[in-house]
Design a protein around this motif. Structure first.
Motif, PDB file in Angstrom:
ATOM      1  N   ARG A 177      10.105  -6.624   4.846  1.00 40.88           N
ATOM      2  CA  ARG A 177       8.672  -6.522   4.583  1.00 40.88           C
ATOM      3  C   ARG A 177       8.231  -5.076   4.450  1.00 40.88           C
ATOM      4  O   ARG A 177       7.337  -4.754   3.669  1.00 40.88           O
ATOM      5  N   HIS A 178       8.847  -4.202   5.209  1.00 42.00           N
ATOM      6  CA  HIS A 178       8.465  -2.791   5.201  1.00 42.00           C
ATOM      7  C   HIS A 178       9.463  -1.925   4.442  1.00 42.00           C
ATOM      8  O   HIS A 178       9.404  -0.702   4.527  1.00 42.00           O
ATOM      9  N   ARG A 179      10.379  -2.585   3.737  1.00 42.35           N
ATOM     10  CA  ARG A 179      11.391  -1.902   2.913  1.00 42.35           C
ATOM     11  C   ARG A 179      12.180  -0.872   3.722  1.00 42.35           C
ATOM     12  O   ARG A 179      12.302   0.286   3.346  1.00 42.35           O
ATOM     13  N   ARG A 200       5.741   6.534   5.671  1.00 39.20           N
ATOM     14  CA  ARG A 200       4.720   5.478   5.722  1.00 39.20           C
ATOM     15  C   ARG A 200       5.300   4.114   6.083  1.00 39.20           C
ATOM     16  O   ARG A 200       4.712   3.375   6.864  1.00 39.20           O
ATOM     17  N   ASN A 201       6.455   3.794   5.494  1.00 39.43           N
ATOM     18  CA  ASN A 201       7.019   2.465   5.781  1.00 39.43           C
ATOM     19  C   ASN A 201       7.446   2.332   7.240  1.00 39.43           C
ATOM     20  O   ASN A 201       7.311   1.272   7.840  1.00 39.43           O
ATOM     21  N   TRP A 211      11.311  -8.606   9.049  1.00 34.01           N
ATOM     22  CA  TRP A 211      10.292  -7.567   9.156  1.00 34.01           C
ATOM     23  C   TRP A 211      10.748  -6.275   8.511  1.00 34.01           C
ATOM     24  O   TRP A 211       9.933  -5.526   7.984  1.00 34.01           O
ATOM     25  N   ALA A 259       4.244   1.956   9.276  1.00 37.14           N
ATOM     26  CA  ALA A 259       3.724   0.593   9.113  1.00 37.14           C
ATOM     27  C   ALA A 259       4.556  -0.404   9.921  1.00 37.14           C
ATOM     28  O   ALA A 259       4.009  -1.320  10.548  1.00 37.14           O
ATOM     29  N   ALA A 260       5.880  -0.219   9.928  1.00 41.13           N
ATOM     30  CA  ALA A 260       6.746  -1.119  10.693  1.00 41.13           C
ATOM     31  C   ALA A 260       6.487  -0.979  12.190  1.00 41.13           C
ATOM     32  O   ALA A 260       6.410  -1.979  12.907  1.00 41.13           O
TER      33      ALA A 260
END
Length: 194
Positions: free
Chosen positions: A19-21, A64-65, A16, A68-69
């Motif tokens: 996925r969200h860097r 943002r990442n 995960w 989002a995570a």
């Protein structure tokens, strides 16, 4: 309770996080933040350094990442909770419907604990005491304390919003505490198994 970095890392954290860097530190920050929503504490657990910890924590939360995570991890948790809801309700129904005669044989003698239905071994029985009274007729006294099923029903009904105004947070804590106590009791009973 102090958390360690290793307590927060779960096996799929890499998936995960990728996925969200997120970096490893950012992933630990996300998990620590989800524990009690304290950004400064999460920052400290993740091992970030800086003078103005609050500003750095807020900067991380605004990325943002990371947002989002956090959203994705919370959605995963919500999905797992929905999946468990039916199981929990089924278990509560079993506890409420359990019959005391299930733990006795036809001659009203207690069955061995290993033969008791699971619901009795893992939740309903609070304690079991065996005492033998010496004398001409040696008697064995069995004392079984069971959980208050009406209280369990009340907690469940409050949690589901079926009783008066919802004081959900406090009732959730009570229900969780009752479940944890039942699990500890079940674990103890499993260890005493003959």
């Amino acid at each position: 309770m102090s958390m360690q970095t290793s307590d927060l890392v779960i096996p799929d954290v890499a998936l995960w996080a990728l996925r969200h860097r997120l970096t490893r530190q950012q992933a630990i920050f996300v998990e620590a933040y989800r524990q009690d929503f304290d950004p400064v504490k999460a920052l400290r657990i993740a091992g970030f350094a800086g003078r103005d910890k609050k500003a750095l924590a807020m900067k991380l939360l605004n990325q943002r990442n990371i947002q989002a995570a956090l959203k994705a991890r919370n959605e995963e948790l919500h999905c797992r909770a929905e999946e468990m809801r039916e199981e929990v309700l089924g278990w509560a129904a079993q506890m409420l419907k359990a019959d005391l005669s299930d733990i006795f044989d036809p001659h009203d003698r207690p069955r061995p604990v290993a033969e008791w239905p699971v619901v009795w071994r893992k939740g309903l029985v609070r304690s079991v005491k065996f005492q033998s009274k010496p004398g001409k007729d040696t008697k064995v006294v069995l004392e079984i304390k069971i959980r208050d099923r009406l209280r369990l029903l009340e907690l469940l009904m409050r949690h589901l919003g079926m009783l008066g105004p919802r004081i959900k947070r406090n009732e959730d804590k009570k229900l969780l505490a009752a479940a944890q106590a039942a699990q500890k009791n079940a674990d103890r009973m499993a260890l005493r198994k003959p």
